[in-house]
Design an enzyme around this catalytic site. Sequence first.
Site, short mmCIF file in Angstrom:
data_model
loop_
_atom_site.label_atom_id
_atom_site.label_comp_id
_atom_site.label_asym_id
_atom_site.label_seq_id
_atom_site.Cartn_x
_atom_site.Cartn_y
_atom_site.Cartn_z
N ARG A 236 68.89 54.77 26.74
CA ARG A 236 67.85 54.21 26.85
C ARG A 236 67.96 52.47 26.96
NH1 ARG A 236 66.37 58.25 26.89
NH2 ARG A 236 65.03 59.43 25.57
N GLU A 265 58.64 51.20 30.99
CA GLU A 265 59.10 52.42 32.20
C GLU A 265 57.27 52.56 32.37
OE1 GLU A 265 63.24 53.73 31.42
OE2 GLU A 265 61.71 55.06 30.99
N HIS A 287 65.05 56.28 36.01
CA HIS A 287 64.66 56.81 34.91
C HIS A 287 65.40 58.54 36.04
CE1 HIS A 287 64.03 57.49 30.98
NE2 HIS A 287 64.73 58.45 31.17
#
Length: 320
Positions: A236, A265, A287
Site C-alpha cells: 500500500r 490513486e 497498481h
Amino acid sequence: MSLPTVVFLDRATIPTHIELPHLPFDHQWLEYDFTPPELVVERLQDADIVIINKVVLDAEVLCQLPKLQLIALCATGFNNVDTSFCQEHAIAVSNVQGYATQSVPEHVLAMIFALRRNLMGYHRDIAAGEWQRNKQFCFFTHPIGDIAGSTMGIIGSGKLGRAMETLAKAVGMKVIFAERKGASQCRSGYVPFEQVLMVSDVLSLHCPLDKQTHHLIGAKELSQMKANAILINTGRGGLVDEQALVHALKEGVIAAAGVDVFTQEPADETNPLLANIHLPNLLLTPHIAWGSDSAIQRLATILIENIAAFVEGREQNRIV
C-alpha cells in the site's frame, strides 16, 4: 418478498474481458464503471449488497444506508471501509484473499531484475545512440548485479509474503522475515525489524496499511538500509514516506526503488514519486502487480463465492 439488490460501484476496476460468474440466487444487479464520492449514497439507497474495490465507505456514508447487509470487497485490503461501524451495525464485510499469490511475487521479481540489472538504463542508452558510438558488440554504462546470493527481507508474512519467499528462493535468494516494528520480543522464524533493514539487499513490503504501519518506511528506516539496497512496495502506498524515498534515491541512501502503489490513486503531479519519474533508479507501475488475467479471474470467482456464502448463511473470507 423483493429480490436482493446487488450494486457494483466500480466495475471498471475489473477488466471487461474478465467474466464475473453468475450469482446462484435470484437478484437485481446494478453496476457502474466508477462512482464518485458524491454519488455513493444515492446509488446504494436500495442496495442489500454492495461490491467495491476502492470506493470509500466510511461511517458518514454507511449511516445513510440502513438496508445494507453486506460489503463484498473485490480486493484484499479493506482500509477504505469503516469496519468498526460495520461491526456495531451488523453489516457483514468480506474480502478476497490469496488470489494474487502468483501475480504479485512475479511483479516484484520483475522489478528487482529490471532495477538490479539496469535494464531501463540500457534501453535508454540504445535509444540515445550509445551503442553506435561505442562501436563494440556490447557496452557497459551501468553496473549489472546478480540476484542469486542476495538477501531479501520481507515485511509481512501472510499468503503474499510466503509466496514471495518461495519465488525468491527459487532464483537463489536468501529470505528473512521482519518482526513487527517496535516488538519487544522476536517470534521464532523472524528477524528484528531494524536488523532486516540493515542486512537486506532487497526489501519487499507485503503488509496491510493501518495506523501502526503508516509510513513504516521513512527517512530513518531508509538511512538504516544498505547503500546498494532496493526497496519494492507492492503493498500500500502509505507504507512508505514518498518524499523521504525520493530524497533517499537522489542522495544515494539506497540504490533503487520499485513502486506499484501510491498514497493517492491515481497519482498526479503533486505526488513526489510521479514528479521525479525521470530518476534512473526509480521504476513506477500503476497498481497492477495483482492484475494478471489468471489472478483477476480467481478474484472474480472468490468474490461471487463470498456473496453466495453470505446469502446461504455461511461465513467465508469474513472481516466482520
